[in-house]
Design an enzyme around this catalytic site. Structure first.
Site, PDB file in Angstrom:
ATOM      1  N   GLU A  65      41.574  26.316  28.572  1.00  0.00           N
ATOM      2  CA  GLU A  65      42.437  27.210  29.331  1.00  0.00           C
ATOM      3  C   GLU A  65      41.914  27.243  30.763  1.00  0.00           C
ATOM      4  O   GLU A  65      40.943  27.928  31.056  1.00  0.00           O
ATOM      5  CB  GLU A  65      42.430  28.614  28.706  1.00  0.00           C
ATOM      6  CG  GLU A  65      42.979  28.674  27.303  1.00  0.00           C
ATOM      7  CD  GLU A  65      44.459  28.328  27.236  1.00  0.00           C
ATOM      8  OE1 GLU A  65      45.137  28.354  28.292  1.00  0.00           O
ATOM      9  OE2 GLU A  65      44.950  28.032  26.141  1.00  0.00           O
TER      10      GLU A  65
ATOM     11  N   CYS B 159      44.141  33.358  36.434  1.00  0.00           N
ATOM     12  CA  CYS B 159      44.588  31.959  36.434  1.00  0.00           C
ATOM     13  C   CYS B 159      46.100  31.814  36.466  1.00  0.00           C
ATOM     14  O   CYS B 159      46.615  30.737  36.791  1.00  0.00           O
ATOM     15  CB  CYS B 159      44.021  31.236  35.211  1.00  0.00           C
ATOM     16  SG  CYS B 159      44.370  32.075  33.649  1.00  0.00           S
TER      17      CYS B 159
END
Length: 603
Positions: free
Chosen positions: A344, A378
């Site tokens: 991720e 993110c």
């Protein structure tokens, strides 16, 4: 059935014979395809018989009690019920039961580190190898496979969240000075919702998934059986130090794995909380927390030391959340043992503002999402590709919402702080380089107070080659640039690395479809930002440079599972006509080849 076919070929078939022939064909198809809907149509095929009141149906002596029933109704109903029973017998699939698991408790007698006595112990670097081996032995004992054990541990994890909600708020606030609302949403409520979904759905997720038959394998039963991968390593991150660390742990446990958890020491208060309190709730044979006793400071990078040691060893799955640069290191280490990984990562997430968008709404939601956690996420919108016709209006509304939603001084409690001096130095340089460009137009902000680790919400209008448009910013700075149309925006997005998230604001459904169908990203939200990542039914993950693999809800269970295909071949006393076709075995003849080709050509 042979008699029915003979009658049909002789042209002397009556309605009942035709109904029987059709029904047999449909029932056979239902066996072959495992589609229960065919059983309904087999019943429908016999309905014409009900309209033949003069048709006499002989009944055996044992069924004398049926003689008083109007005969035309006996045939279709009886045949339908009998077919359903036969279908159930031939096509039923095994269900998982707790009695199907073997647990070898003797394995734990030889463990010296992974034990109740050492619950919550902090391990040295030299002990990491032994912890890894003992956790692998724990998995091999079978203790994590029973569904009841998995649910028990998920409930323990849920209890940790409920008991320590206030402590989580305090720890995250100490690390990132984030507003309580943001902490509550991301670090408490979303993880609790995900764990509750796992507990509720786990029994269903673990059951074999039925798969239709194939003519070459008939008769048989086949299904996909989820099985745990084994020992999993979860490496957490600092920007959402609870959610992005413990939700993957929950998914690994739900799938039946043992877990070694490495929290990020950049968020040291949260890492300390997880290391001190979580082991009190979890079975040490299922989950171990390591590395929280190695700080990150000017002298020592504890995350590097512990991570480097852990990656020397073999796992069955590695789950990492962080930057693409470190993701490559993790993937390289995993390749030594061909270990699967979920990465991720991140990237520069674009926002497209169409000329027909609701500019007020677009500005408010984009500024809110960019400044959430001081831009340290993110999936934050990183830069805006705004249609030239509305760019001035959009920039003005962004300035308005920066002024009204935030207090714009170092004591502001509506926005978080930069996590440490290292990140502050990076952002200071990006800000200075951006504002030094004569083509940059400062819309709002640009203030930095290092002693408070504060950067004011900043919006700038920049050209495509601005320093702010190069790498992922990871701070409260939003870049706006202009495009002439959606095609130019799509071309620009596709010329860069694939982002983790993509956002678009438009009231034109055709523009929505163009964006979704002609770009690649980890996920998309239209007419807002961030929301797709919070839905437990949607997989969350990246693609290309923004990562690989996904989790949340069922996707997390799948990420830590191997979907094992299983076929149970039936053995019939049919002299090999269907259950063991003679033409599959040598010696091969022209006749056998003809039969095989005929079957394969019919697929």
């Amino acid at each position: 059935m042979t008699s029915s076919i003979t009658h049909i070929l002789n042209g002397s078939a009556d309605a009942l014979t035709v109904a029987f022939a059709c029904t047999f064909s449909v029932v056979f198809l239902s066996f072959l395809s495992r589609r229960h809907s065919f059983m309904f149509w087999s019943f429908v095929g016999l309905l014409p018989v009900m309209y033949l009141p003069d048709y006499t149906v002989p009944l055996p002596e044992c069924c004398g009690f049926l003689r008083d029933i109007d005969p035309p109704y006996v045939v279709p109903v009886g045949f339908f019920v009998g077919s359903m029973l036969l279908f159930h017998l031939l096509c039923s699939y095994p269900r998982r039961s707790e009695s199907h698991y073997i647990i070898d408790e003797s394995v734990f007698d030889d463990m010296t580190l992974v034990s109740e006595e050492n619950r919550g112990r902090e391990y040295s670097l030299e002990e990491m190898e032994q912890v890894v081996e003992e956790m692998r032995s724990s998995y091999n004992s079978g203790i994590t496979r029973p569904i009841a054990k998995r649910i028990e541990q998920l409930k323990c994890l849920l209890r940790f969240f409920k008991d320590h909600a206030d402590d989580i708020h305090k720890a995250v606030a100490e690390d990132l000075s984030r507003p309580n609302v943001e902490i509550g949403i991301y670090e408490v409520k979303i993880p609790i919702a995900d764990i509750k979904t796992m507990i509720k759905q786990l029994s269903e997720w673990t059951q074999p998934e039925e798969v239709g038959s194939h003519i070459l394998s008939f008769p048989s039963k086949q299904f996909i059986q989820p099985e745990p991968l084994g020992l999993s390593l979860v490496i957490g991150t600092w920007n959402y130090p609870v959610q992005l660390t413990l939700v993957p742990v929950a998914a690994a446990i739900a799938a039946g794995n043992t877990v070694i958890l490495k929290p990020s020491n950049i968020s040291k208060a949260t890492a300390r909380l997880i290391a001190d309190e979580l082991p009190k709730y979890m079975d040490p044979r299922v989950m171990q927390v390591v590395g929280a006793n190695y700080p990150v400071n000017d002298d020592t990078d504890g995350d590097y030391l512990v991570g480097n040691e852990l990656l020397k060893h073999r796992y069955d799955m590695i789950f990492f959340t962080g930057s693409p640069a470190v993701g490559k290191i993790v993937m390289k280490a995993a390749s030594k043992y061909l270990t699967p990984v979920v990465l991720e990562l991140g990237g520069k997430n674009p926002v497209y503002i169409d000329s027909n968008a609701d500019i007020e709404l677009a500005a408010k939601r984009t500024v809110w999402a960019r400044m959430f956690n001081a831009g340290q996420q993110c999936i934050a919108p990183d830069y805006v590709l705004c249609h030239r016709d509305v760019v001035d209006e959009f920039a003005a509304r962004c300035k308005f919402y920066c002024e009204t939603m935030y207090e714009n001084h170092p004591e502001c409690k509506q926005i978080g702080r930069i996590v440490n001096q290292r990140r502050m130095n990076v952002l200071k340089k990006v800000m200075a380089d951006t504002l030094a460009d004569e083509n940059t137009k400062l819309i709002h902000g640009g203030e930095i107070h290092e002693e408070a680790m504060y950067i004011s919400p900043t919006v700038v209008q920049v050209p495509f080659d601005s320093p702010l448009m190069q790498d992922e910013t990871f701070g409260p700075m939003l870049a706006i640039t202009t495009v002439d149309n959606v095609n130019e925006a799509i071309a620009f997005i596709n010329s860069r690395e694939k982002p983790l998230a993509l956002y678009a604001f438009t009231n034109d459904s055709n523009i929505e479809k163009l964006i979704v169908n002609n770009t690649s990203s980890g996920g998309v939200t239209v007419n807002s930002c961030l929301y797709h990542a919070g839905h437990p039914g949607l997989p969350f993950g990246g693609v290309g440079n923004s990562g690989m693999g996904a989790y949340h809800g069922k996707a997390g269970f799948d990420a830590f599972s191997h979907m094992k295909p299983v076929m149970l071949k039936s053995v019939w006393t049919d002299f090999g006509l269907l259950s063991d076709p003679f033409f599959l075995y040598p010696p091969y003849t022209n006749f056998k080849e003809m039969l095989v080709n005929a079957l394969l050509n019919s697929l």
